[in-house]
Design a protein around this motif. Sequence first.
Motif, short mmCIF file in Angstrom:
data_model
loop_
_atom_site.label_atom_id
_atom_site.label_comp_id
_atom_site.label_asym_id
_atom_site.label_seq_id
_atom_site.Cartn_x
_atom_site.Cartn_y
_atom_site.Cartn_z
N ILE A 98 3.74 1.53 -1.90
CA ILE A 98 4.56 1.58 -3.11
C ILE A 98 4.26 2.81 -3.97
O ILE A 98 5.17 3.50 -4.45
CB ILE A 98 4.38 0.30 -3.94
N LYS A 99 3.00 3.13 -4.15
CA LYS A 99 2.65 4.28 -4.98
C LYS A 99 3.22 5.57 -4.39
O LYS A 99 3.77 6.41 -5.12
CB LYS A 99 1.13 4.41 -5.12
N ALA A 100 3.11 5.73 -3.08
CA ALA A 100 3.64 6.92 -2.43
C ALA A 100 5.16 6.99 -2.59
O ALA A 100 5.73 8.07 -2.79
CB ALA A 100 3.28 6.91 -0.94
N CYS A 101 5.82 5.85 -2.55
CA CYS A 101 7.27 5.82 -2.75
C CYS A 101 7.64 6.22 -4.17
O CYS A 101 8.61 6.98 -4.37
CB CYS A 101 7.80 4.42 -2.46
N GLU A 102 6.91 5.74 -5.12
CA GLU A 102 7.18 6.09 -6.52
C GLU A 102 6.97 7.58 -6.75
O GLU A 102 7.74 8.23 -7.46
CB GLU A 102 6.29 5.27 -7.43
N GLU A 103 5.94 8.14 -6.13
CA GLU A 103 5.68 9.58 -6.25
C GLU A 103 6.80 10.38 -5.57
O GLU A 103 7.21 11.43 -6.09
CB GLU A 103 4.33 9.91 -5.63
N THR A 113 9.83 10.39 -7.81
CA THR A 113 9.62 11.33 -8.92
C THR A 113 9.83 12.77 -8.44
O THR A 113 10.47 13.58 -9.13
CB THR A 113 8.20 11.18 -9.49
N SER A 134 0.81 -1.22 0.00
CA SER A 134 0.00 0.00 0.00
C SER A 134 0.85 1.27 0.00
O SER A 134 0.34 2.36 -0.25
CB SER A 134 -0.94 0.00 1.21
#
Length: 373
Positions: free
Chosen positions: A65-70, A73, A63
Amino acid sequence: MDEQELIYTMALTMALRGHSKSQRVLLETLGSATAVYENRSDASHVFENVSTRAAELLAALPSFIKACEEELTYARAHKINILAIQDDKNYPVRLRTCDDAPLILYLLGNANLNAEHVVSIVGTRRCTERGRDICTDMGREIASYDNKALIVSGLAYGIDIAAHRAALDNGLPTVAVLAHGLDEIYPSAHRHTAIEMLANGGLITEFTSHTPIDRLNFLQRNRIVAGLADATVIVESPSKGGSLNTARLASDYNREVFAVPGRPTDKNSEGCNTLIRRNAATLICSATDMMNDLGWQAAKDTKAPLQTELFPELDPDEQKVLSTLQASDADLSLPELLTATALPIFKLSSLLVGLEMKGVLKSLAGQRYHLRK
């Protein structure tokens, strides 16, 4: 390092926020954040003594992973360097020896966190003019000896900002450890100084962007202030305050702690006087006192290193540390090395940092040291 490993490491810090020791144990138990991620659903069987709550948090790693990718970036777009503890080259080696070191650091600027000499200067937010003058004098004295020595503080009002300004005014690199993300500056009144620091030093934090300002974060960041440096100097402190917490942490990390004394009636020096009275800090009246106690001048005056059979480029004290590790044929802790080498703590700590930077040994969890083969 591999981008996926970096993302999984970031996710681990988000899932177990505020539990740096547990993060480190999990990472080192399986050898990588990727392995932790892959075994997240079976945590209670893979990891010893894992709590039910920790197992639940690990199971929720996807849950984050998306925040880490953002965040990754965002960091790339704003020229923020992400330093992972697995990165032997760029992660600060002094901090790595602390068992509660953050797995991830976000750095903005050009600071050399592995400079030969690193000193943290902290104190009360409500400092006196005397306190500011002491910081000014320290900056000048340190610069006259080593203009590449790194000054660390926390960008707060009072002694912190005085230490940063003294460093900048004397051409010394300086780093502020923030208690929030790099998307803002707190206090905002110090924004101009923070920007100036980017050209000779920088800003560092373990917190992601958009992290709310929280009192507990300031206490948590103190361990980085203490762990980055060879020594921590308390210039002024009342009987209670964050700088005393930083002093305690530095002592726990086996770093030198120095305090500038004040008159018995000075409320802003009560904390410093107490540290000195309890032998929790060494009394200094100037940066020169500190540098002499740390052996900077002695190291500068040392003759060319003797040729040795094992590592020709090492001096006798460095060779003593290596010989001790070789004779044991096992990893040794800092206390074990202190006993075996009979070297002063500040000297041994400096040697261990230097030897790791040379690639001769590697620091492990629990302040243990491994001789590279």
